[in-house]
Write an enzyme that holds these catalytic residues in place. Structure first.
Site, PDB file in Angstrom:
ATOM      1  N   LYS A   1       0.836  -1.169   0.000  1.00 34.99           N
ATOM      2  CA  LYS A   1       0.000   0.000   0.000  1.00 34.99           C
ATOM      3  C   LYS A   1       0.892   1.247   0.000  1.00 34.99           C
ATOM      4  O   LYS A   1       2.037   1.141   0.429  1.00 34.99           O
ATOM      5  CB  LYS A   1      -0.943   0.006   1.199  1.00 34.99           C
ATOM      6  CG  LYS A   1      -0.233   0.132   2.552  1.00 34.99           C
ATOM      7  CD  LYS A   1      -1.205   0.337   3.660  1.00 34.99           C
ATOM      8  CE  LYS A   1      -1.287   1.763   4.093  1.00 34.99           C
ATOM      9  NZ  LYS A   1      -0.154   2.255   4.863  1.00 34.99           N
TER      10      LYS A   1
ATOM     11  N   HIS B   1      -6.069  -0.338   6.940  1.00 32.97           N
ATOM     12  CA  HIS B   1      -5.993  -1.105   8.195  1.00 32.97           C
ATOM     13  C   HIS B   1      -7.301  -1.034   9.005  1.00 32.97           C
ATOM     14  O   HIS B   1      -7.841  -2.056   9.425  1.00 32.97           O
ATOM     15  CB  HIS B   1      -4.853  -0.603   9.073  1.00 32.97           C
ATOM     16  CG  HIS B   1      -3.523  -0.572   8.387  1.00 32.97           C
ATOM     17  ND1 HIS B   1      -3.128  -1.515   7.483  1.00 32.97           N
ATOM     18  CD2 HIS B   1      -2.484   0.305   8.465  1.00 32.97           C
ATOM     19  CE1 HIS B   1      -1.902  -1.234   7.051  1.00 32.97           C
ATOM     20  NE2 HIS B   1      -1.504  -0.127   7.623  1.00 32.97           N
TER      21      HIS B   1
HETATM   22  C1  BG6 Z   1       1.680   1.651   8.020  1.00 32.78           C
HETATM   23  C2  BG6 Z   1       1.551   3.138   7.947  1.00 32.78           C
HETATM   24  O1  BG6 Z   1       0.862   1.025   7.066  1.00 32.78           O
HETATM   25  O2  BG6 Z   1       1.290   1.208   9.320  1.00 32.78           O
HETATM   26  C3  BG6 Z   1       2.385   3.814   9.016  1.00 32.78           C
HETATM   27  O3  BG6 Z   1       1.969   3.581   6.667  1.00 32.78           O
HETATM   28  C4  BG6 Z   1       2.030   3.267  10.379  1.00 32.78           C
HETATM   29  O4  BG6 Z   1       2.190   5.219   9.012  1.00 32.78           O
HETATM   30  C5  BG6 Z   1       2.092   1.738  10.357  1.00 32.78           C
HETATM   31  O5  BG6 Z   1       2.967   3.777  11.312  1.00 32.78           O
HETATM   32  C6  BG6 Z   1       1.562   1.177  11.673  1.00 32.78           C
HETATM   33  O6  BG6 Z   1       1.816  -0.193  11.691  1.00 32.78           O
HETATM   34  P1  BG6 Z   1       1.989  -0.958  13.072  1.00 32.78           P
HETATM   35  O7  BG6 Z   1       2.106  -2.382  12.669  1.00 32.78           O
HETATM   36  O8  BG6 Z   1       3.207  -0.403  13.731  1.00 32.78           O
HETATM   37  O9  BG6 Z   1       0.745  -0.659  13.853  1.00 32.78           O
END
Ligand code: BG6
Length: 484
Positions: free
Chosen positions: A142, A234
């Protein structure tokens, strides 16, 4: 089974931070199929030796328990090689095809971890040199587009050169063990299903909070913002997992069909709901964990006066028989008060209270996704030492801490997803129609913001976002979990 994994963007941030460490973990755990080759591709003037030396150097930065010892690294590095390519030159793809053709691996994975602007070009070029045969799987990171039209354009190109089951669109949240457990909680247990509906559930809150700011990604983030970076993918995937109907089986398409229906059932936006049910914020200077931190506008790469949002809170509904009228709140942001991803299911109070219970307490199921994963079930009980004749209830909590139950070892999200790509399992990847439905729903918010002169509301770093986010939920007479 032999495989070739071609890593476009082989010297990029994602390769160093996530992909190489994940591949090494799979190698260490013995789950990476033997007979594999990892081919880093980039423009840098490197050879196999110097590329391996760079990987070794980067591995020194990962946490101690995940670092290879000399022997492990030597064995892992023997799988890795480097190919210098200019991704705009056809001849370079021909050379890649020649290298892959000599070995004819059973599976060829093309992991496109490049700037998103190169995605379609890379896919067209690999097809042009005949590398889109049945053995090929293409992994795309993404963001896939920045709005519905650009996402559709990418998907149209992909459809021209690949079959849908050759395309693995990554949403790394689906690779998190806690998210897979959410499917198991819902569809591997009979307990909650009868309660999982509008008659018993008052509201559901999805929070993905980060303490970090935009770090070194200011320029990228400034073009993206929290809605595209976190909500479109997400947070909506979590919403699907919590709201979907039981799939007819555990196959990729059965699961994705049900997720798609959730996205298609999200209540369409109106001018009124866009104004009242969506809040955007941007962090100002503040303190995180007691340390002073600067505001978003002071971050490197961020444009002067930028109106990019680093926080979003919104209210939506899934308009179907199961969920009609139940508010789903989504909240995500950077530089918030804690690193915390969780889903809170708030049940309705008993219809006719006969006991004296503290006001405001309801049954809750909390699904903790990170930093710790596990489940908490909040109930009311009467203390055993209570002397009054009229029962007085107190809150009690049942905890399922996955660390305690299963140990602290985790298969990381990227490790899980990479292994799934190699094995051809699509369950944890996003289908094009799902992705388009998510963009279709997000699009009116983007348009509304473009015409909204007010801009994002500032919030001090280290807080839970702008007060408007509390006002948003308070209008329904609810509050965020930490405000209860
Ligand atoms: C990514 C985003 O997809 O997910 C980031 O681009 C974010 O900005 C990250 O920090 C968060 O992932 P996790 O696994 O640390 O919650």
């Amino acid at each position: 089974m032999s495989f070739d994994l071609v890593l476009f963007g082989g010297t990029g941030d994602l390769a160093w931070r996530k992909l190489m460490p994940a591949l090494f973990q799979a190698f260490r755990h013995g789950t990476l199929p033997e007979g594999g080759r990892i081919i880093g591709v980039a423009r840098d003037d490197l050879n196999n030796e110097s590329y391996r030396a760079l990987i070794e150097d980067r591995f020194n930065g990962v946490e101690l328990a995940k670092r290879p010892n000399a022997d492990e690294f030597a064995r892992f590095a023997a799988m890795v090689c480097y190919l210098r390519m200019d991704l705009s030159r056809n001849q370079d793809y021909e050379y890649l095809a020649k290298c892959l053709g000599e070995r004819k691996a059973d599976t060829v994975v093309m992991y496109v971890a490049t700037a998103p602007s190169l995605f379609t070009n890379v896919c067209e070029q690999i097809a042009a040199v005949g590398l889109n045969g049945p053995a090929t799987r293409v992994v795309l990171e993404k963001p896939l587009g920045h709005d519905l039209a650009s996402n559709q354009a990418i998907n149209d190109t992909l459809r021209r050169v690949l079959r849908e089951d050759q395309v693995f669109r990554i949403d790394h949240y689906l690779g998190k063990p806690a998210v897979q457990n959410l499917f198991v909680l819902r569809f591997g247990n009979a307990l909650f299903e009868p309660l999982w509906r509008r008659e018993t559930i008052a509201n559901i809150q999805i929070t993905i909070a980060e303490e970090l700011g935009v770090e070194m990604r200011g320029a990228f983030y400034d073009q993206t913002g929290a809605l595209r970076d976190m909500v479109q993918n997400h947070a909506l995937q979590l919403l699907c997992a919590i709201g979907m109907e039981p799939p007819i089986n555990a196959s990729a398409d059965a699961i994705r069909d049900e997720k798609l229906k959730v996205l298609q059932s999200l209540r369409p936006w109106t001018t009124e709901t866009l104004g009242q049910h969506v809040v955007r914020g941007q962090y100002a200077a503040g303190a995180v964990q007691g340390q002073p931190v600067g505001g978003y506008l002071d971050e490197k790469g961020v444009q002067c006066g930028s109106t990019t949002e680093t926080f979003v809170a919104l209210r939506t509904e899934i308009a179907n028989w199961r969920w009609a009228g139940v508010p789903f709140y989504i909240r995500t942001g950077k530089r918030l008060a804690g690193r915390d991803a969780r889903i809170v299911v708030n049940f309705r109070p008993v219809p006719h209270p006969i006991f004296k219970a503290p006001t405001g307490l309801v049954n809750q199921l909390i699904i903790n996704l990170q930093p710790k994963d596990g489940l908490e079930l909040h109930l009311l009980a009467q203390g055993a030492a209570q002397r009054q004749s009229e029962p007085a209830l107190s809150p009690v909590q049942l905890n399922l801490d996955f660390d305690q139950r299963f140990g602290t070892e985790r298969v990381g999200a990227y490790e899980r997803l990479l292994l799934d790509v190699i094995a051809g399992r699509l369950n944890l990847f996003v289908r094009s129609d799902e992705q388009e439905a998510a963009w279709r729903w997000v699009e009116p918010i983007l348009q509304h913001w473009r015409n909204d002169p007010v801009g994002p509301r500032p919030y001090a770093a280290g807080t839970w976002g702008p007060s408007a986010a509390s006002a948003l939920i308070a209008r329904d007479a609810f509050c965020w979990n930490e405000e209860a």
